[in-house]
Design an enzyme around this catalytic site. Structure first.
Site, PDB file in Angstrom:
ATOM      1  N   PRO A  81       0.766  -1.267   0.099  1.00  0.00           N
ATOM      2  CA  PRO A  81       0.079   0.047   0.086  1.00  0.00           C
ATOM      3  C   PRO A  81       0.731   1.333  -0.057  1.00  0.00           C
ATOM      4  CG  PRO A  81      -0.453  -1.227   1.821  1.00  0.00           C
ATOM      5  CD  PRO A  81       0.884  -2.019   1.193  1.00  0.00           C
ATOM      6  N   CYS A  82       0.556   2.354  -0.800  1.00  0.00           N
ATOM      7  CA  CYS A  82       1.365   3.326  -0.798  1.00  0.00           C
ATOM      8  C   CYS A  82       0.539   4.515  -0.351  1.00  0.00           C
ATOM      9  CB  CYS A  82       1.732   3.550  -2.235  1.00  0.00           C
ATOM     10  SG  CYS A  82       1.505   4.967  -3.216  1.00  0.00           S
ATOM     11  N   GLN A  83       1.129   5.332   0.706  1.00  0.00           N
ATOM     12  CA  GLN A  83       0.366   6.531   1.132  1.00  0.00           C
ATOM     13  C   GLN A  83       1.471   7.726   0.847  1.00  0.00           C
ATOM     14  OE1 GLN A  83       1.670   4.813   4.583  1.00  0.00           O
ATOM     15  NE2 GLN A  83       0.154   3.500   4.599  1.00  0.00           N
ATOM     16  N   GLY A  84       1.650   7.713  -0.593  1.00  0.00           N
ATOM     17  CA  GLY A  84       2.435   8.633  -1.310  1.00  0.00           C
ATOM     18  C   GLY A  84       3.870   8.115  -1.028  1.00  0.00           C
TER      19      GLY A  84
END
Ligand SMILES: C[S@@+](CC[C@H](N)C(=O)[O-])C[C@H]1O[C@@H](n2cnc3c(N)ncnc32)[C@H](O)[C@@H]1O
Length: 335
Positions: A81-84
């Site tokens: 998952p990428c949060q930025g």
């Protein structure tokens, strides 16, 4: 059987991506996620695989290898998952926001698989004006991999949904990988996917009452003995009467002015278009409605749109099931 390439799925969720790998002839041995419900579904649907609940912020590949006894693996797949991303200069740096991505890199570093597939949100390729993408490629090149990437549109590969995902594929020893070309210019529609499923709820395991109404339905029913996860959501009378004003394929713009702002998001009051692929299925926000019925799609209808076969049964609460479906990579795209 023995020669099937082996796979570990990191951040596996319910395992949409790895199910596609199974269908393509791979042997998925292990899925890891910190979300218990998703792992229960994963284990139930990936018969040869073990699922483990683990926080990949903390657990290292060394610990996982010790825990599972898995010492070698041919392919590592997954979607951290990428949060930025935090960048310094031209590099992704080692801070908390990047740690799950770094965890994927550390698994590739530890196992040195023949290949890896890392999927992510499509705008990962433009983040930081391309620095994120370049930095990802560099991280894996340092480990000896040739890396290519592509944003793929699911509806061009036999999925009745316009979902885009970015895929980075790495191969060792200069082995060349070529992304497949789209297989169709006439995408499947929402109707192709779900027109055989009834308006009302069904008890799990209810037998099909009709023949499949499309080739896709025939394919997706597969060897399923009946219909599961088809429990409808009962909306308030107000919701039902507002959505009844929106035609097939319409949205809030079809509502009288005074009703348009009843929900404060652009995507509210949207109906599927029976003649087109679905928009991207979400994790159950209740803004997207069936093209014909005055309710949101059931978990099974959403799963159909995501190309999960009817034999793939989702476990956990209904909220959790919607999230498992909405988070997934469509198996047919993974395939
Ligand atoms: C986009 S979903 C993956 C979907 C999956 N590839 C599929 O096709 O079904 C991302 C997953 O990462 C998991 N996740 C998020 N943070 C995590 C962590 N710290 N450790 C392990 N898993 C994590 C989430 O629970 C979620 O299931």
């Amino acid at each position: 059987m023995k020669n099937k390439p082996t796979v570990i799925d990191l951040f596996c969720g319910c395992g949409g991506l790895s199910y596609g790998f199974i269908e393509a002839g791979y042997d998925v041995l292990l899925g890891i996620d910190h979300w218990k419900d998703a792992i229960v579904t994963f284990e139930n649907t990936h018969k040869n695989a073990k699922g483990i609940v683990a926080d990949l912020f903390k657990e290292t590949p060394q610990e996982i290898s010790k825990k599972t006894g898995i010492k070698n693996i041919d392919v590592i797949i997954g979607g951290p998952p990428c949060q930025g991303f935090s960048i310094a200069g031209k590099r992704i740096i080692d801070d908390e926001r990047n740690q799950l991505y770094k965890s994927f890199v550390s698994f590739v570093d530890f196992y040195k698989p023949k290949a890896f597939v890392m999927e992510n949100v499509p705008n990962i390729v433009s983040m930081g004006k391309g620095i994120v993408k370049d930095s990802i490629i560099e991280d894996f090149e340092k480990l000896g991999y040739s890396v290519i990437y592509k944003v793929m549109l699911a509806s061009e590969f036999g999925v009745p949904q316009n979902r885009r995902r970015a895929f980075f594929v790495g191969t060792k020893n200069n082995k060349e990988f070529v992304f497949p070309e789209p297989i169709t210019k006439n995408p499947l529609s929402a109707k192709d996917a779900i027109s055989d499923l009834p308006e009302k709820s069904l008890t799990d395991g209810t037998k099909y009452k009709t023949e499949p109404k499309s080739d896709y339905q025939k394919l997706i029913r597969g060897k399923s003995d009946g219909i599961y996860n088809h429990e409808i959501t009962n909306h308030s009378e107000q919701t039902t009467s507002i959505i009844s004003l929106v035609p097939d394929g319409g949205n809030y713009k079809n509502l009288p002015e005074e009703l348009r702002k009843t929900r404060n998001v652009n995507i509210a009051w949207t109906r599927l278009n029976s003649k087109k692929p679905s928009f991207t299925i979400d994790t159950g926000h209740r803004h997207h409605f069936h093209y014909k019925y005055n309710r949101v799609p059931t978990v099974r209808e959403s799963a159909r749109i995501q190309s999960f076969p009817d034999t793939f049964i989702f476990l956990g609460s209904k909220t959790s099931q919607y999230k498992q479906v909405g988070n997934a990579v469509p198996p047919i795209l993974g395939n």
